[in-house]
Design an enzyme around this catalytic site. Structure first.
Site, PDB file in Angstrom:
ATOM      1  N   TYR A 193       0.818  -1.220   0.000  1.00  0.00           N
ATOM      2  CA  TYR A 193       0.000   0.000   0.000  1.00  0.00           C
ATOM      3  C   TYR A 193       0.852   1.271   0.000  1.00  0.00           C
ATOM      4  O   TYR A 193       0.378   2.340  -0.372  1.00  0.00           O
ATOM      5  CB  TYR A 193      -0.897   0.060   1.234  1.00  0.00           C
ATOM      6  N   LEU A 219     -18.079   0.430   1.331  1.00  0.00           N
ATOM      7  CA  LEU A 219     -18.845   1.574   0.822  1.00  0.00           C
ATOM      8  C   LEU A 219     -18.865   1.587  -0.701  1.00  0.00           C
ATOM      9  O   LEU A 219     -19.226   2.589  -1.312  1.00  0.00           O
ATOM     10  CB  LEU A 219     -18.260   2.886   1.357  1.00  0.00           C
ATOM     11  N   ASN A 237     -18.009   7.706   9.704  1.00  0.00           N
ATOM     12  CA  ASN A 237     -17.902   6.257   9.598  1.00  0.00           C
ATOM     13  C   ASN A 237     -17.898   5.542  10.936  1.00  0.00           C
ATOM     14  O   ASN A 237     -18.230   4.352  11.001  1.00  0.00           O
ATOM     15  CB  ASN A 237     -16.636   5.883   8.820  1.00  0.00           C
TER      16      ASN A 237
END
Length: 344
Positions: free
Chosen positions: A127, A262, A312
């Site tokens: 990442y 999402l 969230n």
């Protein structure tokens, strides 16, 4: 997994305009949860030479405990510190922060998330966010025992050595959960799995699991080693999921972590979703996260703005009613933001 770069993973949502409207009622939370967040004390920040595979210089701690299965709990009993019990007996937060592509002020975002009450951070060696996550953890001042860190090794190379490299970048002595990011091009990755088993035995990871794995591939790993993954991290939302996978995971006591819960915002404007969310005074994003919580899966939404981090995590203290939950279930079209569900 957490959303993979472009091949499968991310747990995201940080895109520009998000049609987030504003979006509570009761359904039984199928999996055991704990409302008190207590992690066993363990390794602290990594010393200069870093952790090692085999001959771990900081002690080969054993992380397997006798499983404790608490009674089922209603969703309104959950809070940001609630935990789910893995089949190994260790506990994991019911909600986490995904960090795929979270390369803009990673440290600041992670520190802000921890300040707001997030206790699980998901990342991976590919990442590019692990150094920033390590800095954010240090900046937050949070105790290592109060943090749950998930990271991943790639489908090539030595999984134990890759685990060590990830921990060096994170400035940590162990990971709470180490996953195989995705299956190799051929086979199930039995040698990768053996490498993670070795990393666990050497105290580099409390638990190990997989990401983007199908039922068949998981069975292959179990048949080859006898070791059942604690987690399968896969893309999961009302628009794309598998009842077969959920049944299998429940039978094997494998927790499903949901990346891209999402839908990378691509389904946030769905009229049915908007209608249900507004009924509870919540946003579509909050309804999607809540759907996961009530089905016993563990969502890993991504956010890089404080207002989205706050939104969230504001998904407790209400429940989606059974009828509305079923309406959301019927939205399933096996949708994937990556083109196809990796496990279906």
């Amino acid at each position: 997994m957490a959303e993979n770069d472009t091949s499968a993973r991310a747990v995201v949502w940080f895109e520009p305009a998000d049609a987030r409207l504003a979006s509570p009622t009761p359904v039984t939370f199928d999996r055991p949860i704990h409302s008190s967040f207590t992690e066993p004390t363990g390794a602290q920040m990594v010393p200069p030479n870093g952790p090692t595979c085999r001959g771990h210089e900081h002690g080969a701690a054993s992380w397997n405990e006798t499983p404790v299965l608490p009674p089922k709990s209603k969703g309104t009993d959950m809070d940001p510190k609630s935990e789910i019990t893995l089949h190994t007996g260790t506990k994991m937060p019911v909600l986490g922060l995904g960090t795929w592509q979270l390369t803009n002020d990673t440290a600041g975002t992670v520190a802000a998330a921890l300040e707001l009450g997030y206790r699980m951070i998901d990342t991976s060696g590919d990442y590019g966010t692990q150094p920033g996550i390590g800095d954010g953890i240090n900046r937050s001042g949070i105790e290592r025992a109060d943090l749950y860190l998930v990271t991943k090794v790639e489908e090539t190379g030595d999984a134990c050595q890759a685990t060590r490299k990830n921990l060096d970048e994170l400035q940590l002595d162990y990971a709470d959960l180490m996953l195989i990011h995705r299956p190799p091009r051929t086979g199930a990755g039995e040698n990768l799995w053996r490498g993670l088993i070795r990393a666990k035995e050497d105290g580099l990871a409390k638990d190990i699991g997989v990401s983007n794995y199908s039922v068949e591939l998981i069975e292959t790993l179990i048949d080859a080693t006898g070791e059942v993954p604690a987690v399968n991290q896969i893309e999961w939302s009302p628009f794309g999921y598998s009842d077969d996978m959920l049944r299998y995971a429940t039978e094997k006591q494998i927790v499903i972590q949901a990346y891209s819960p999402l839908t990378r915002t691509r389904r946030l404007r769905n009229e049915t979703l908007i209608g249900i969310a507004s009924k509870y005074g919540k946003s579509p994003a909050q309804a999607l996260i809540r759907w996961n919580l009530q089905r016993g899966t563990v969502p890993l939404p991504k956010a890089n703005r404080r207002q989205h981090l706050e939104e969230n995590i504001d998904v407790f203290y209400f429940e989606i009613g059974e009828e509305d939950l079923e309406i959301l279930n019927r939205l399933n079209e096996h949708y994937s933001s990556l083109g196809m569900l990796s496990y279906a």
